[in-house]
Motif scaffolding. Sequence first.
Motif, PDB file in Angstrom:
ATOM      1  N   UNK A   1       0.828  -1.212   0.000  1.00  0.00           N
ATOM      2  CA  UNK A   1       0.000   0.000   0.000  1.00  0.00           C
ATOM      3  C   UNK A   1       0.857   1.255   0.000  1.00  0.00           C
ATOM      4  N   UNK A   2       2.132   1.107   0.293  1.00  0.00           N
ATOM      5  CA  UNK A   2       3.025   2.260   0.299  1.00  0.00           C
ATOM      6  C   UNK A   2       3.866   2.328  -0.978  1.00  0.00           C
ATOM      7  N   UNK A   3       3.416   1.602  -2.001  1.00  0.00           N
ATOM      8  CA  UNK A   3       4.052   1.734  -3.309  1.00  0.00           C
ATOM      9  C   UNK A   3       5.441   1.148  -3.418  1.00  0.00           C
TER      10      UNK A   3
ATOM     11  N   UNK B   1       8.495   3.356  -8.563  1.00  0.00           N
ATOM     12  CA  UNK B   1       9.028   4.308  -9.544  1.00  0.00           C
ATOM     13  C   UNK B   1       9.756   5.414  -8.804  1.00  0.00           C
ATOM     14  N   UNK B   2      10.690   6.016  -9.486  1.00  0.00           N
ATOM     15  CA  UNK B   2      11.455   7.112  -8.912  1.00  0.00           C
ATOM     16  C   UNK B   2      11.100   8.423  -9.599  1.00  0.00           C
ATOM     17  N   UNK B   3      11.797   9.503  -9.276  1.00  0.00           N
ATOM     18  CA  UNK B   3      11.534  10.798  -9.910  1.00  0.00           C
ATOM     19  C   UNK B   3      11.737  10.684 -11.422  1.00  0.00           C
ATOM     20  N   UNK B   4      10.766  11.150 -12.176  1.00  0.00           N
ATOM     21  CA  UNK B   4      10.875  11.003 -13.631  1.00  0.00           C
ATOM     22  C   UNK B   4      10.726  12.341 -14.348  1.00  0.00           C
TER      23      UNK B   4
ATOM     24  N   UNK C   1       2.116  12.102 -14.392  1.00  0.00           N
ATOM     25  CA  UNK C   1       1.419  11.207 -15.321  1.00  0.00           C
ATOM     26  C   UNK C   1       0.166  10.680 -14.638  1.00  0.00           C
TER      27      UNK C   1
ATOM     28  N   UNK D   1      -0.296   5.629  -7.416  1.00  0.00           N
ATOM     29  CA  UNK D   1      -0.007   4.202  -7.537  1.00  0.00           C
ATOM     30  C   UNK D   1       1.384   3.874  -7.016  1.00  0.00           C
ATOM     31  N   UNK D   2       2.209   4.889  -6.850  1.00  0.00           N
ATOM     32  CA  UNK D   2       3.554   4.663  -6.336  1.00  0.00           C
ATOM     33  C   UNK D   2       3.651   4.983  -4.844  1.00  0.00           C
ATOM     34  N   UNK D   3       2.499   5.048  -4.175  1.00  0.00           N
ATOM     35  CA  UNK D   3       2.496   5.171  -2.719  1.00  0.00           C
ATOM     36  C   UNK D   3       2.941   6.521  -2.198  1.00  0.00           C
ATOM     37  N   UNK D   4       2.946   7.519  -3.065  1.00  0.00           N
ATOM     38  CA  UNK D   4       3.384   8.839  -2.603  1.00  0.00           C
ATOM     39  C   UNK D   4       2.181   9.715  -2.304  1.00  0.00           C
TER      40      UNK D   4
ATOM     41  N   UNK E   1       1.116   8.677 -11.151  1.00  0.00           N
ATOM     42  CA  UNK E   1       2.458   8.361 -10.649  1.00  0.00           C
ATOM     43  C   UNK E   1       3.126   9.673 -10.282  1.00  0.00           C
ATOM     44  N   UNK E   2       3.483   9.830  -9.008  1.00  0.00           N
ATOM     45  CA  UNK E   2       4.050  11.105  -8.562  1.00  0.00           C
ATOM     46  C   UNK E   2       5.557  11.122  -8.688  1.00  0.00           C
ATOM     47  N   UNK E   3       6.153   9.943  -8.647  1.00  0.00           N
ATOM     48  CA  UNK E   3       7.583   9.841  -8.935  1.00  0.00           C
ATOM     49  C   UNK E   3       8.491  10.218  -7.798  1.00  0.00           C
TER      50      UNK E   3
END
Lengths: 356, 356
Positions: A159-161, A303-306, A315, B159-162, B295-297
């Motif tokens: 749940x925390x991605x 995912x990381x910073x994009x 997105x 979706x990335x838990x942020x 997606x916050x990244x």
Amino acid sequence: MDRALQLAARGPAHGPNPRVGCVLLGPPGHGTGPRPVLGEGWHRGAGTPHAETEALADAAWRGHDTRGATAVVTLEPCAHTGRTPPCTEALLAAGIAEVVHALHDPGHRSGGGAALLRARGVRVVAGVRADAAARLVRPWHHAVLHGRPWVTLKLATGLDGRVAAQDGSSRWITGPQARAHAHAVRAAVDAVAVTTGTVLADDPALTARTRTGSLAEHQPLRVVVGERDVPAAARLHGPGGEVLHLRTHDVATVLHVLAARQVRHLLVEGGPALATALLAADVVDEVHAYLAPVALGGGQAAVGPYGATTLADARRWSTAEVRRLGQDALLVARRRPVTTAPGADRTRPRAQEEEI
Amino acid sequence: MDRALQLAARGPAHGPNPRVGCVLLGPPGHGTGPRPVLGEGWHRGAGTPHAETEALADAAWRGHDTRGATAVVTLEPCAHTGRTPPCTEALLAAGIAEVVHALHDPGHRSGGGAALLRARGVRVVAGVRADAAARLVRPWHHAVLHGRPWVTLKLATGLDGRVAAQDGSSRWITGPQARAHAHAVRAAVDAVAVTTGTVLADDPALTARTRTGSLAEHQPLRVVVGERDVPAAARLHGPGGEVLHLRTHDVATVLHVLAARQVRHLLVEGGPALATALLAADVVDEVHAYLAPVALGGGQAAVGPYGATTLADARRWSTAEVRRLGQDALLVARRRPVTTAPGADRTRPRAQEEEI
């Protein structure tokens, strides 16, 4: 057209060719009853006859005369010679008087069938249930239109991605039902991609397995992205689809190579570096987010910073489906249509009056 | 008991007292038909009559004699004098011959009613539909049993838990339907807590609002956790529930203070530091995870490292519900029962044969 769509759905979701169905109807009589079905057909995949040819053969086998008949087909009949001759010629030779089709064929080589038929005196009605036909061939349609595969990004997180705990453990975050679903998706795509990092960390087989554990009939191409070597003993080299190692970190190169191999639907299963690069390139057409009721706390993020620094630039996709899979949730979201109504953009902050 | 449960559900979910329903049935006659309903009642919240008293009053108003009757009640009748006299005395005074109750009262002071009634010659049948009754009063039952509030952790993430983009923007990650649901939850809990960091970053009002934007009838206690000052102009000080600022970072202290104030159900809405501390203390009884297709990244994660370094040690809940709310998904998960069947622990790695 409903029947033609049903027939089309019998074909395989994967492969370079679209799913197409065709129904041949006899000429209108003097009564008001339904027109007789002369023949039916659907396309079974590249190298096999097209739906129209199948339907004509079915009509012949049934002993029906197709002269003056109507062909109802889910995709504009092709006008080019590939591994099979053009369908337009087959329809003309059979004396078809009318073609009703759903989706326009966006292919540079295969398209133009409707215009050709009209020029040869056939009545053509286009666009009937085009949306339903497009849904049926979404990845193919996108790939042919845009010259790159439709990209589905799979995320399997807490749940925390996060995709793993702090020590890297990730087997299994999601439960058996979610994993079975993911295997069914693999069996419907052309290729599945991971990074060398994921290969080295998780040693995935990247096969499509049935619920009994056996290999599914169709196995996707297994794509590894990254410059490091894949160990010879990796499970990736076991039974399953062909393995393709692309020694690059460039997303455009990956998609270009796969498009050249006629990959229409690419499933990306990680790792985070590849997911992030796809987001940066804005080529994630669909997300399959499997969410387990667990908090990992300190592990690697999906995912990381994009490049998007503010919520308005992030997105965002349009949710197609939310469902429960055992203990987990699956959220399927797709690229939003390019045209949106004014004010429909939910990524913008709303009026200040709304309180939190 | 079904009817008693229906009646109970009419009471408020919040407040120090549980929801209770009671149906009085006439003595069994000689026929086989259903026993007549003499009276019905339910509890409307602390300070108002208990369900049994309501049902007895209803029977009196209807002109029925309750001597020899059966009281069907969702909770064991109380045996202590609080703001109202003990129900056991009322039932005895009314000549009730039999009590059928669902849930056992875990309260130190209020419990013991069944034993007292039995000692006074009343037939008592306990445990009828106890599970359904327990679901109806879950937070209350947990709080009385364990001496601390039932804690629901709300997460509203991509979706990335942020919980925010890199620049801190978070309005709005989720859509209007998810936010309306969250407001309905606030209207059903006793208290809602955030950190001073969240107050300073987001300036939340922490009110429960209806779909029309007006204040809901019940407003939760607004709890701010942390040592920094809350600005006098904070929206938190506007119309709504009482504000309680707890200048501590210690989770046990927070829960102790709230338990002393008879808070049975605490909703925690952030920030990540408080969520992480609650996970570390293993006091998150329920999670409401709202997930938006975005997606916050690079923004702040919903929770940070809390001490579990491996997947097997990570906090895992049991999924109660997965639903779609507009574009978003909601996953509700609760603390798993302490007793689990051998082999039921899905957090352990499965057999190596299963491939990924």
